[in-house]
Scaffold this active site. Structure first.
Site, PDB file in Angstrom:
ATOM      1  N   ASN A   1     -47.486 -24.119 -30.003  1.00 36.39           N
ATOM      2  CA  ASN A   1     -47.176 -24.833 -28.495  1.00 36.39           C
ATOM      3  C   ASN A   1     -48.122 -23.557 -27.317  1.00 36.39           C
ATOM      4  OD1 ASN A   1     -45.284 -24.787 -25.996  1.00 36.39           O
ATOM      5  ND2 ASN A   1     -45.513 -22.010 -26.051  1.00 36.39           N
TER       6      ASN A   1
ATOM      7  N   MET B   1     -54.417 -16.178 -30.332  1.00 35.30           N
ATOM      8  CA  MET B   1     -54.710 -17.279 -31.860  1.00 35.30           C
ATOM      9  C   MET B   1     -56.131 -17.409 -31.672  1.00 35.30           C
ATOM     10  SD  MET B   1     -51.898 -17.867 -34.240  1.00 35.30           S
ATOM     11  CE  MET B   1     -50.434 -17.772 -33.666  1.00 35.30           C
TER      12      MET B   1
ATOM     13  N   ILE C   1     -51.321 -22.474 -25.965  1.00 33.49           N
ATOM     14  CA  ILE C   1     -52.447 -22.720 -25.382  1.00 33.49           C
ATOM     15  C   ILE C   1     -53.805 -21.635 -25.326  1.00 33.49           C
ATOM     16  CG2 ILE C   1     -52.744 -25.445 -24.393  1.00 33.49           C
ATOM     17  CD1 ILE C   1     -51.778 -24.490 -22.599  1.00 33.49           C
TER      18      ILE C   1
ATOM     19  N   TYR D   1     -60.046 -29.086 -22.965  1.00 39.45           N
ATOM     20  CA  TYR D   1     -58.588 -28.901 -23.760  1.00 39.45           C
ATOM     21  C   TYR D   1     -57.863 -30.050 -24.318  1.00 39.45           C
ATOM     22  CZ  TYR D   1     -53.120 -29.441 -22.240  1.00 39.45           C
ATOM     23  OH  TYR D   1     -52.110 -29.357 -22.492  1.00 39.45           O
TER      24      TYR D   1
ATOM     25  N   THR E   1     -44.436 -25.303 -15.291  1.00 41.22           N
ATOM     26  CA  THR E   1     -44.400 -24.222 -15.912  1.00 41.22           C
ATOM     27  C   THR E   1     -45.796 -23.512 -14.802  1.00 41.22           C
ATOM     28  OG1 THR E   1     -46.117 -24.347 -17.369  1.00 41.22           O
ATOM     29  CG2 THR E   1     -44.138 -24.476 -18.061  1.00 41.22           C
ATOM     30  N   GLU E   2     -45.537 -22.405 -14.521  1.00 39.15           N
ATOM     31  CA  GLU E   2     -46.632 -21.480 -13.290  1.00 39.15           C
ATOM     32  C   GLU E   2     -47.681 -21.502 -13.965  1.00 39.15           C
ATOM     33  OE1 GLU E   2     -44.101 -17.352 -12.765  1.00 39.15           O
ATOM     34  OE2 GLU E   2     -46.265 -17.179 -13.080  1.00 39.15           O
TER      35      GLU E   2
HETATM   36  N1  NDP Z   1     -47.282 -27.635 -18.161  1.00 43.04           N
HETATM   37  C1  NDP Z   1     -47.791 -28.621 -19.050  1.00 43.04           C
HETATM   38  O1  NDP Z   1     -48.298 -29.361 -17.787  1.00 43.04           O
HETATM   39  C2  NDP Z   1     -48.241 -29.427 -19.635  1.00 43.04           C
HETATM   40  C3  NDP Z   1     -48.094 -28.071 -21.704  1.00 43.04           C
HETATM   41  N2  NDP Z   1     -48.043 -28.881 -22.361  1.00 43.04           N
HETATM   42  C4  NDP Z   1     -48.305 -28.311 -23.347  1.00 43.04           C
HETATM   43  O2  NDP Z   1     -47.173 -27.148 -23.889  1.00 43.04           O
HETATM   44  C5  NDP Z   1     -47.317 -26.236 -24.086  1.00 43.04           C
HETATM   45  C6  NDP Z   1     -46.795 -24.832 -23.242  1.00 43.04           C
HETATM   46  O3  NDP Z   1     -47.615 -25.269 -21.740  1.00 43.04           O
HETATM   47  P1  NDP Z   1     -47.202 -23.766 -21.142  1.00 43.04           P
HETATM   48  O4  NDP Z   1     -45.950 -23.447 -20.901  1.00 43.04           O
HETATM   49  O5  NDP Z   1     -47.839 -24.950 -19.626  1.00 43.04           O
HETATM   50  O6  NDP Z   1     -48.204 -22.594 -20.847  1.00 43.04           O
HETATM   51  P2  NDP Z   1     -48.259 -20.961 -20.445  1.00 43.04           P
HETATM   52  O7  NDP Z   1     -49.996 -21.485 -19.748  1.00 43.04           O
HETATM   53  O8  NDP Z   1     -46.530 -21.183 -19.809  1.00 43.04           O
HETATM   54  O9  NDP Z   1     -47.846 -20.359 -21.982  1.00 43.04           O
HETATM   55  C7  NDP Z   1     -49.028 -19.967 -22.906  1.00 43.04           C
HETATM   56  C8  NDP Z   1     -48.857 -19.329 -23.653  1.00 43.04           C
HETATM   57  O10 NDP Z   1     -49.501 -19.448 -24.663  1.00 43.04           O
HETATM   58  C9  NDP Z   1     -50.520 -17.567 -25.098  1.00 43.04           C
HETATM   59  N3  NDP Z   1     -51.734 -17.458 -24.827  1.00 43.04           N
HETATM   60  C10 NDP Z   1     -52.659 -18.336 -24.389  1.00 43.04           C
HETATM   61  N4  NDP Z   1     -53.803 -18.095 -24.938  1.00 43.04           N
HETATM   62  C11 NDP Z   1     -53.843 -17.214 -25.752  1.00 43.04           C
HETATM   63  C12 NDP Z   1     -54.250 -16.914 -27.316  1.00 43.04           C
HETATM   64  N5  NDP Z   1     -55.755 -16.783 -26.704  1.00 43.04           N
HETATM   65  N6  NDP Z   1     -53.679 -16.425 -28.306  1.00 43.04           N
HETATM   66  C13 NDP Z   1     -52.197 -16.486 -28.109  1.00 43.04           C
HETATM   67  N7  NDP Z   1     -51.335 -16.731 -27.013  1.00 43.04           N
HETATM   68  C14 NDP Z   1     -52.000 -17.691 -26.046  1.00 43.04           C
HETATM   69  C15 NDP Z   1     -49.750 -17.398 -23.478  1.00 43.04           C
HETATM   70  O11 NDP Z   1     -48.690 -16.301 -23.755  1.00 43.04           O
HETATM   71  P3  NDP Z   1     -50.107 -14.977 -23.489  1.00 43.04           P
HETATM   72  O12 NDP Z   1     -50.583 -15.185 -22.152  1.00 43.04           O
HETATM   73  O13 NDP Z   1     -49.510 -13.937 -23.231  1.00 43.04           O
HETATM   74  O14 NDP Z   1     -51.321 -15.144 -24.462  1.00 43.04           O
HETATM   75  C16 NDP Z   1     -48.142 -18.207 -23.302  1.00 43.04           C
HETATM   76  O15 NDP Z   1     -46.715 -17.520 -24.107  1.00 43.04           O
HETATM   77  C17 NDP Z   1     -49.520 -26.252 -24.548  1.00 43.04           C
HETATM   78  O16 NDP Z   1     -49.250 -26.776 -25.572  1.00 43.04           O
HETATM   79  C18 NDP Z   1     -49.660 -27.000 -23.029  1.00 43.04           C
HETATM   80  O17 NDP Z   1     -50.769 -28.447 -23.699  1.00 43.04           O
HETATM   81  C19 NDP Z   1     -48.630 -30.514 -22.370  1.00 43.04           C
HETATM   82  C20 NDP Z   1     -48.493 -30.656 -21.415  1.00 43.04           C
HETATM   83  C21 NDP Z   1     -48.298 -30.862 -19.798  1.00 43.04           C
HETATM   84  C1  LIG Z   2     -55.103 -26.482 -16.909  1.00 39.33           C
HETATM   85  C2  LIG Z   2     -53.894 -26.229 -17.414  1.00 39.33           C
HETATM   86  C3  LIG Z   2     -53.883 -24.795 -18.857  1.00 39.33           C
HETATM   87  C4  LIG Z   2     -53.782 -23.894 -17.617  1.00 39.33           C
HETATM   88  C5  LIG Z   2     -54.424 -22.768 -18.291  1.00 39.33           C
HETATM   89  O1  LIG Z   2     -56.020 -22.999 -17.757  1.00 39.33           O
HETATM   90  O2  LIG Z   2     -54.376 -21.836 -18.591  1.00 39.33           O
HETATM   91  C6  LIG Z   2     -53.520 -27.234 -18.432  1.00 39.33           C
HETATM   92  C7  LIG Z   2     -52.083 -27.068 -19.482  1.00 39.33           C
HETATM   93  C8  LIG Z   2     -51.378 -28.701 -19.469  1.00 39.33           C
HETATM   94  C9  LIG Z   2     -52.180 -29.455 -18.378  1.00 39.33           C
HETATM   95  C10 LIG Z   2     -51.537 -30.909 -18.065  1.00 39.33           C
HETATM   96  C11 LIG Z   2     -50.946 -31.078 -19.367  1.00 39.33           C
HETATM   97  O3  LIG Z   2     -51.714 -31.589 -20.281  1.00 39.33           O
HETATM   98  C12 LIG Z   2     -50.601 -33.027 -19.054  1.00 39.33           C
HETATM   99  C13 LIG Z   2     -51.590 -33.834 -18.010  1.00 39.33           C
HETATM  100  C14 LIG Z   2     -52.622 -33.747 -18.720  1.00 39.33           C
HETATM  101  C15 LIG Z   2     -53.531 -35.404 -17.491  1.00 39.33           C
HETATM  102  O4  LIG Z   2     -54.744 -35.256 -18.573  1.00 39.33           O
HETATM  103  C16 LIG Z   2     -54.074 -34.227 -16.753  1.00 39.33           C
HETATM  104  C17 LIG Z   2     -52.983 -33.662 -15.825  1.00 39.33           C
HETATM  105  C18 LIG Z   2     -51.967 -32.728 -16.819  1.00 39.33           C
HETATM  106  C19 LIG Z   2     -50.864 -32.210 -15.926  1.00 39.33           C
HETATM  107  C20 LIG Z   2     -52.722 -31.507 -17.379  1.00 39.33           C
HETATM  108  C21 LIG Z   2     -53.259 -30.223 -16.377  1.00 39.33           C
HETATM  109  C22 LIG Z   2     -54.202 -29.572 -16.669  1.00 39.33           C
HETATM  110  C23 LIG Z   2     -52.797 -28.880 -17.658  1.00 39.33           C
HETATM  111  C24 LIG Z   2     -51.962 -27.886 -16.470  1.00 39.33           C
END
Ligand code: NDP
Ligand SMILES: C[C@H](CCC(=O)O)[C@H]1CC[C@H]2[C@@H]3C(=O)C[C@@H]4C[C@H](O)CC[C@]4(C)[C@H]3CC[C@]12C
Length: 335
Positions: free
Chosen positions: A161, A135, A163, A225, A262-263
């Site tokens: 969704n 993206m 990142i 971020y 999430t992992e």
């Molecule tokens: N997990 C958490 O604690 C939190 C998550 N969030 C938000 O939830 C959403 C999902 O997070 P989460 O499920 O943890 O993330 P993941 O890392 O598990 O998933 C991220 C997804 O984005 C894809 N991705 C990564 N880089 C790119 C790129 N350059 N272009 C297109 N796609 C890409 C990855 O697939 P691939 O590598 O194959 O491209 C994967 O499918 C995010 O918006 C995150 O900010 C918000 C707060 C907390």
């Molecule tokens: C660092 C993570 C990104 C993973 C990567 O490098 O691929 C961040 C993705 C989601 C973040 C969390 C989030 O958005 C919620 C919290 C926000 C607080 O300010 C910090 C802790 C969080 C759990 C935050 C931590 C980083 C991420 C996991």
């Protein structure tokens, strides 16, 4: 960019047995040392009123009492989910498949997307296909929406969704990384929504933007971020107002998430944040539900996120110091 050929009818019919938990997140959530302040988690359904928005004269927004069961919510609807190869996006794809939606999934890793699409078809998706690509490529958003138009002739829900890679550490001074992350986490969301709007206006559909508490409250170690998530709030909250003014019936739901299991998140922060993350499966279902109900914002886990926002509105410095003192700072890696 690569386009999948995998699409078609479900291998088996959806089981209409998937229902919302009656009480979401009933266990204690220990997040950012705020558990005692927040108390026990409670469903955002129990807590929130309806915040329908952007209604013109047309379709009624479903009320909580009239809302169909989760199995019926998005039956036959055409939904794009970005970042669907893992984490919350993958779980959203599976819920939507059980609801018998048509799915177009995106991420970079083709092999993972293939597996997710196959699983979606087994779970009952009306159809499922993917487009792989990054993206941060300016042409991908339009290609994705063109694919939706060519395949379905329209779109009902756009779930933003994905990142890019960031990390949980002191800001390194790498401005190039910030620029790239803005492109992936913010600009592409704007481009996807812009390309989707004509079809969403036609269907009176919904845009769902997955953001974070880090997009409302800036803690340490997430500077790039956090900036991208604040930008999403600014852009999409302003756009929402414009749609309302113009009586365009497209809803925008901003999802403010706390720590989810999430992992990638657990790998990035578990050595610094000792708290128990909330479950990604439930989180995914709550996001879909909030989008379907056309809520303005989702707070998940509800009690933790809402408590943080309340404290922040009263005393940002108090919240900042609670956050700092709940981290294992000695474990933060310096790059
Ligand atoms: N997990 C958490 O604690 C939190 C998550 N969030 C938000 O939830 C959403 C999902 O997070 P989460 O499920 O943890 O993330 P993941 O890392 O598990 O998933 C991220 C997804 O984005 C894809 N991705 C990564 N880089 C790119 C790129 N350059 N272009 C297109 N796609 C890409 C990855 O697939 P691939 O590598 O194959 O491209 C994967 O499918 C995010 O918006 C995150 O900010 C918000 C707060 C907390
Ligand atoms: C660092 C993570 C990104 C993973 C990567 O490098 O691929 C961040 C993705 C989601 C973040 C969390 C989030 O958005 C919620 C919290 C926000 C607080 O300010 C910090 C802790 C969080 C759990 C935050 C931590 C980083 C991420 C996991």
């Amino acid at each position: 960019m690569k386009l999948s050929l995998l699409s078609g009818q479900a291998g088996c019919r959806a089981q209409a047995s998937h229902v919302f938990p009656t009480k979401l997140g009933s266990g204690p959530r220990l997040q950012w040392g705020l558990t005692r302040l927040a108390g026990t988690e409670r469903s955002s359904r129990d807590r929130e009123g309806l915040q329908g928005q952007g209604r013109g004269t047309a379709r009624a927004v479903p009320t909580l009492s009239s809302a169909p069961s989760s199995a019926e919510m998005l039956r036959g609807k055409r939904v794009i989910v970005t970042g669907a190869s893992s984490g919350i996006g993958e779980q959203m794809a599976y819920h939507l498949a059980r609801m018998e939606a048509h799915l177009l999934l995106t991420a970079r890793t083709e092999a993972k997307l293939q597996k997710v699409v196959e699983r979606c078809l087994e779970l009952g998706a009306a159809s499922a296909r993917y487009i792989s690509g990054s993206m941060d490529s300016p042409s991908l958003p339009e290609q994705v929406l063109r694919e939706a138009e060519n395949t379905w002739g329209g779109l009902d829900m756009l779930i933003l969704n994905h990142i890019g890679q960031s990390g949980f550490t002191f800001f390194s001074g790498d401005v190039g990384h910030v620029r790239k992350l803005m492109e992936t986490n913010f600009v592409s969301y704007v481009a996807l929504a812009t390309a989707a709007l004509p079809m969403l206006k036609e269907s009176e559909g919904s845009i769902v933007v997955v953001s974070s508490i880090a997009g409302k409250v800036a803690g340490p170690f997430t500077a790039p971020y956090s900036a991208t998530k604040f930008a999403l709030d600014g852009f999409f909250s302003s756009l929402r107002q414009e749609l309302i003014i113009e009586k365009v019936n497209v809803s925008i739901t901003l999802c403010i998430l706390g720590y989810i299991n999430t992992e990638s998140a657990v790998r990035a922060v578990s050595h610094v944040i000792p708290d128990t993350p909330a479950p990604k499966e439930e989180c995914a279902l709550e996001i879909i539900r909030a989008g379907f109900l056309r809520h303005r914002e989702l707070h998940y886990p509800a009690r933790t996120v809402s408590t943080m926002l309340l404290i922040h509105s009263i005393s940002p410095e108090l919240l900042n110091s609670i956050i700092r003192s709940s981290y294992r700072l000695e474990n933060v890696q310096r790059t």
